[in-house]
Scaffold this motif. Structure first.
Motif, PDB file in Angstrom:
ATOM      1  N   UNK A   4       0.866  -1.168  -0.195  1.00 32.85           N
ATOM      2  CA  UNK A   4      -0.002  -0.018   0.000  1.00 32.85           C
ATOM      3  C   UNK A   4       0.838   1.478   0.076  1.00 32.85           C
ATOM      4  N   UNK A   5       0.610   2.009  -0.915  1.00 31.36           N
ATOM      5  CA  UNK A   5       1.339   3.562  -1.053  1.00 31.36           C
ATOM      6  C   UNK A   5       0.805   4.716  -0.054  1.00 31.36           C
ATOM      7  N   UNK A   6       0.985   4.394   1.189  1.00 32.93           N
ATOM      8  CA  UNK A   6       0.465   5.441   1.975  1.00 32.93           C
ATOM      9  C   UNK A   6       1.050   6.712   1.974  1.00 32.93           C
ATOM     10  N   UNK A   7       2.393   6.770   1.429  1.00 31.47           N
ATOM     11  CA  UNK A   7       3.425   7.924   1.589  1.00 31.47           C
ATOM     12  C   UNK A   7       2.933   8.396   0.139  1.00 31.47           C
ATOM     13  N   UNK A   8       2.873   9.907   0.168  1.00 31.39           N
ATOM     14  CA  UNK A   8       2.752  10.615  -1.216  1.00 31.39           C
ATOM     15  C   UNK A   8       3.880  10.527  -1.976  1.00 31.39           C
TER      16      UNK A   8
ATOM     17  N   UNK B  68       8.677   4.167   3.238  1.00 34.44           N
ATOM     18  CA  UNK B  68       7.984   5.310   3.679  1.00 34.44           C
ATOM     19  C   UNK B  68       6.608   4.983   3.933  1.00 34.44           C
ATOM     20  N   UNK B  69       5.968   4.574   2.787  1.00 35.57           N
ATOM     21  CA  UNK B  69       4.797   4.315   2.727  1.00 35.57           C
ATOM     22  C   UNK B  69       4.352   3.218   4.020  1.00 35.57           C
ATOM     23  N   UNK B  70       5.409   2.245   4.124  1.00 35.76           N
ATOM     24  CA  UNK B  70       5.188   1.218   5.287  1.00 35.76           C
ATOM     25  C   UNK B  70       5.299   2.016   6.516  1.00 35.76           C
ATOM     26  N   UNK B  71       6.081   2.943   6.729  1.00 33.36           N
ATOM     27  CA  UNK B  71       6.153   3.540   8.174  1.00 33.36           C
ATOM     28  C   UNK B  71       4.823   4.208   8.310  1.00 33.36           C
ATOM     29  N   UNK B  72       4.107   5.162   7.324  1.00 33.51           N
ATOM     30  CA  UNK B  72       2.852   5.691   7.401  1.00 33.51           C
ATOM     31  C   UNK B  72       1.839   4.634   7.857  1.00 33.51           C
ATOM     32  N   UNK B  73       1.922   3.479   7.252  1.00 36.28           N
ATOM     33  CA  UNK B  73       0.870   2.717   7.318  1.00 36.28           C
ATOM     34  C   UNK B  73       1.087   1.996   8.668  1.00 36.28           C
ATOM     35  N   UNK B  74       2.114   1.906   9.311  1.00 39.13           N
ATOM     36  CA  UNK B  74       2.400   1.414  10.885  1.00 39.13           C
ATOM     37  C   UNK B  74       2.143   2.312  11.756  1.00 39.13           C
ATOM     38  N   UNK B  75       1.927   3.563  11.160  1.00 44.04           N
ATOM     39  CA  UNK B  75       1.605   4.665  12.293  1.00 44.04           C
ATOM     40  C   UNK B  75       2.796   4.986  13.029  1.00 44.04           C
ATOM     41  N   UNK B  76       4.012   4.822  12.535  1.00 41.91           N
ATOM     42  CA  UNK B  76       5.227   5.131  13.151  1.00 41.91           C
ATOM     43  C   UNK B  76       5.416   6.622  13.243  1.00 41.91           C
ATOM     44  N   UNK B  77       6.029   6.848  14.426  1.00 37.43           N
ATOM     45  CA  UNK B  77       6.098   8.217  14.701  1.00 37.43           C
ATOM     46  C   UNK B  77       7.323   9.052  13.802  1.00 37.43           C
ATOM     47  N   UNK B  78       8.127   8.199  13.326  1.00 40.02           N
ATOM     48  CA  UNK B  78       9.268   8.746  12.305  1.00 40.02           C
ATOM     49  C   UNK B  78       9.784   7.615  11.600  1.00 40.02           C
ATOM     50  N   UNK B  79      10.785   8.169  10.855  1.00 43.40           N
ATOM     51  CA  UNK B  79      11.535   7.397  10.062  1.00 43.40           C
ATOM     52  C   UNK B  79      13.127   7.269  10.512  1.00 43.40           C
TER      53      UNK B  79
ATOM     54  N   UNK C 229      15.022  10.793   3.649  1.00 40.50           N
ATOM     55  CA  UNK C 229      14.773  11.689   4.344  1.00 40.50           C
ATOM     56  C   UNK C 229      13.662  12.746   3.388  1.00 40.50           C
ATOM     57  N   UNK C 230      13.864  12.677   2.101  1.00 41.56           N
ATOM     58  CA  UNK C 230      12.857  13.350   1.253  1.00 41.56           C
ATOM     59  C   UNK C 230      11.585  12.907   1.364  1.00 41.56           C
ATOM     60  N   UNK C 231      11.301  11.353   1.368  1.00 42.50           N
ATOM     61  CA  UNK C 231      10.144  10.911   1.391  1.00 42.50           C
ATOM     62  C   UNK C 231       9.389  10.887   2.670  1.00 42.50           C
ATOM     63  N   UNK C 232      10.301  10.951   3.924  1.00 45.36           N
ATOM     64  CA  UNK C 232       9.829  11.058   5.237  1.00 45.36           C
ATOM     65  C   UNK C 232       9.253  12.466   5.242  1.00 45.36           C
ATOM     66  N   UNK C 233       9.923  13.453   4.733  1.00 44.66           N
ATOM     67  CA  UNK C 233       9.567  15.020   4.799  1.00 44.66           C
ATOM     68  C   UNK C 233       8.275  15.165   3.944  1.00 44.66           C
ATOM     69  N   UNK C 234       8.112  14.456   2.914  1.00 42.25           N
ATOM     70  CA  UNK C 234       7.061  14.614   2.121  1.00 42.25           C
ATOM     71  C   UNK C 234       5.939  14.025   2.593  1.00 42.25           C
ATOM     72  N   UNK C 235       5.906  13.023   3.717  1.00 39.20           N
ATOM     73  CA  UNK C 235       4.960  12.190   4.226  1.00 39.20           C
ATOM     74  C   UNK C 235       4.586  13.024   5.529  1.00 39.20           C
ATOM     75  N   UNK C 236       5.483  14.016   6.026  1.00 43.28           N
ATOM     76  CA  UNK C 236       5.025  14.759   7.159  1.00 43.28           C
ATOM     77  C   UNK C 236       5.754  14.010   8.418  1.00 43.28           C
TER      78      UNK C 236
ATOM     79  N   UNK D 148      12.482   1.637  10.947  1.00 42.88           N
ATOM     80  CA  UNK D 148      13.614   1.651  10.115  1.00 42.88           C
ATOM     81  C   UNK D 148      13.756   1.182   8.874  1.00 42.88           C
ATOM     82  N   UNK D 149      14.151   1.791   7.839  1.00 47.55           N
ATOM     83  CA  UNK D 149      14.467   1.637   6.415  1.00 47.55           C
ATOM     84  C   UNK D 149      15.751   1.077   6.039  1.00 47.55           C
ATOM     85  N   UNK D 150      16.585   0.773   6.934  1.00 52.68           N
ATOM     86  CA  UNK D 150      17.890   0.213   6.389  1.00 52.68           C
ATOM     87  C   UNK D 150      18.151  -1.020   7.385  1.00 52.68           C
ATOM     88  N   UNK D 151      19.281  -1.840   6.986  1.00 53.62           N
ATOM     89  CA  UNK D 151      19.530  -2.890   7.280  1.00 53.62           C
ATOM     90  C   UNK D 151      19.847  -3.144   9.099  1.00 53.62           C
ATOM     91  N   UNK D 152      19.175  -3.948   9.372  1.00 49.63           N
ATOM     92  CA  UNK D 152      19.813  -4.370  10.896  1.00 49.63           C
ATOM     93  C   UNK D 152      20.319  -5.762  11.386  1.00 49.63           C
TER      94      UNK D 152
END
Lengths: 394, 394
Positions: free
Chosen positions: B73-77, B114-125, B138-145, B194-198
């Motif tokens: 799901x593309x929840x981020x703009x 970042x869409x996953x972050x938005x859909x997950x209700x996360x407070x940030x990325x 950073x750009x997509x997080x900013x775009x998604x607020x 998190x959007x990078x490897x762990x």
């Protein structure tokens, strides 16, 4: 649908009866209407009766060749320019020209100017530019297999100096007063095709601004109609004029009745088009104060900008560096990092504070990588970082 | 045609019977199949029976939402990502991913993460990256607020350090050994997505590589069929795998019988995927020598790259910095200035020296502005330039 160029002749913007054959491109302005004070640019005329209206039933994708009937002959190969996205932003639309092959709008102009060089059989291309125009011309010349000479200045941002040199052109930083005489020498003695200005008020290459009409065509398709207003960063106004002409052509072809108001957005440090429009002059040269918006800050304006603003019922706006930085920051906070000059369209729109009865488009011309200071500033390393160090900045 | 996401579940690449609900995204690899030595990534499954085949009758334009049924799901703009041009080059095709919103292919991944972050209700990325990935996130997080934290390193090129900071994220340069522990803290204590490897071998975000399938879809449309071979710069192989999966889906949907051979192109300084494929391991970690191709040079590989190369009948190629510079120069001499890593696809193709029975595509991932040294080098000014100074360089 598309097909060969329907370009007919060159015509002076100073006098529509002053016409010349399409070749050779008159790269020192109109020889008939220009005076010692005012050099008049030329534009290209087309056999509009032969345009297939289905030309505007396509998707607004990359490669200017999809618009070939309404452009001068595209003899230089494409780099997949154009077809840039329109991004919704704060109730208006941003046309992001940083998506082009060299990450600025100039690629649309140089696909056309370098095509003129190829069609003219020139042995090379020469350009005087400290930024995007020079690098873009170098890229298209390289793509066309033509040597290029780029005359630039020492105060280009360092990253942009690497950029200009990346494409294999001969790039030389020379003092400002040496640039135009050297350019003339390269043209006269080496026969290289000039793609930047050589006249007292700006004329530039007569074919170049035709490439910018394609932005108007794309906007028409992307919006399902023309915008109500277009705000654009304005240096020499080739972009502003090219877009205006594209909308005029859409009206001429019966695809729209309305056309947008065109708003030039210049730096308050200069503003030659605002001066010309305010004084009723065909073009103007102004004093230039300091500005970081080097991409558009200039003393010299041209007649094209006056025509576009006046004929469209638009206005000439001036924006300070502070207003530019605010617009730049707001764009970046929405994921669109623009060079400072590139934010001038949005800055102008905000300064005007006017509502329009239809979509508003701000053209964003150039990637933030071209900005002053990029690559110069250094950032510290946090040796023993903790979570507290990651709190948002105030 | 397009419409809601048909994504169903997460599935381990280590064992197709290991399935999990779509949410929450498993950002530390598959918990069931992973071991202390090998972390297995997950992919996303879809209800392919419900895909409308007319999905592939569209123009390959910008905004990943045009492919929404086959994406999470593309929840981020959008920032108008994708729809990049395919440029003819020396008998092959270059897919120029520098035309994206932050001028690299990572934008396709981060629209999805970042869409996953938005859909997950996360407070940030949060992201640990020294280059393109961090700035793009950073750009997509900013775009998604959403606020974002970017953990980067001191040896990022200076222009790239400005780039990462441009979008308003909290960007902190920390020593390499501090990055992953700090990232885990941000995830565990702040709840940032998190959007990078762990993980020990690369897994990254399970949704991210799905974004890269769209390159395969575009190539299919741009070429009128699938290529015979695809060469791509390979770091963690999310790009390589994502494209491979896209071609596999086209075959599954009955749109093609053939699929391309996929060639990973890693730096000779490292090459974990080449190592894993050579030793029959599911993934590998290698020693890393010096390389300027910082965008792909890494010790840690993942299972995705092994799957894509093995299943497609491709090969793992290694390219030296010298081979990269030659390919980079040749691309730039045709008007395409790429970061050094971005030239790895072309460098790999040249090294292999093999003919294919069909179109060959080299993916070019990133603008030359991101290269090492950009903005650092200074260029002299010629004080009294003459025409002789403008002779081409030897």
């Amino acid at each position: 649908m598309n097909g060969p160029s329907l370009a007919l002749r060159q015509r002076s913007l100073g006098d529509p009866s002053a016409e010349f054959p399409l070749f050779p491109p008159l790269t020192r302005g109109c020889p008939r209407t220009s005076t010692d004070e005012i050099a008049y640019p030329l534009e290209i005329t087309y056999d509009y009766a032969r345009v297939d209206p289905r030309l505007f039933e396509q998707e607004p994708g990359t490669d200017l060749a999809r618009w070939s009937p309404l452009l001068p002959p595209l003899e230089a190969p494409t780099l997949g320019e154009g077809g840039t996205p329109l991004v919704e932003f704060d109730g208006i639309y941003v046309k992001d020209e940083s998506r082009n092959p060299t990450w600025s709008h100039k690629d649309r102009l140089n696909r056309v100017t370098v095509s003129a060089a190829v069609a003219s059989g020139a042995p090379g291309v020469v350009v005087a530019s400290s930024g995007n125009h020079g690098a873009s011309a170098a890229a298209y010349a390289a793509r066309a297999g033509l040597p290029a000479i780029v005359l630039t200045s020492a105060d280009s941002p360092p990253a942009v100096q690497a950029f200009a040199r990346a494409y294999g052109a001969k790039v030389v930083s020379v003092p400002a007063e040496a640039r135009w005489p050297l350019l003339r020498e390269v043209v006269d003695r080496l026969g290289y095709h000039p793609v930047s200005n050589q006249t007292v008020t700006h004329t530039g290459h007569p074919f170049g601004p035709e490439g910018y009409k394609t932005i108007a065509y794309e906007l028409f398709l992307q919006l399902g109609g023309v915008p109500a207003a277009v705000f654009t960063p304005t240096g020499y106004a080739e972009l502003l004029y090219g877009m205006w002409k594209g909308f005029v052509e859409l009206r001429l072809l019966g695809l729209t009745e309305a056309v947008p108001r065109m708003f030039s957005c210049e730096t308050a440090a200069g503003g030659p088009h605002a001066r010309a429009l305010a004084t009723g002059a065909p073009a103007a040269i102004v004093e230039l104060a300091a500005s970081d918006a080097y991409g558009i800050a200039g003393q010299v304006g041209g007649h094209r900008g006056v025509v576009a603003v006046r004929d469209s019922g638009g206005e000439a706006l001036l924006v300070t560096d502070e207003e530019l930085r605010a617009a730049q920051r707001d764009l970046a906070r929405q994921g669109l990092w623009q060079e400072l000059s590139g934010a001038a369209g949005l800055a102008g729109h905000r300064k005007l504070r006017r509502d329009f009865d239809g979509p508003v488009v701000c053209v964003a011309t150039s990637s933030g990588f071209k900005d002053v200071g990029v690559g110069v500033e250094r950032f510290p390393v946090l040796e023993n970082p903790t979570l507290d160090d990651l709190a948002p900045d105030a």
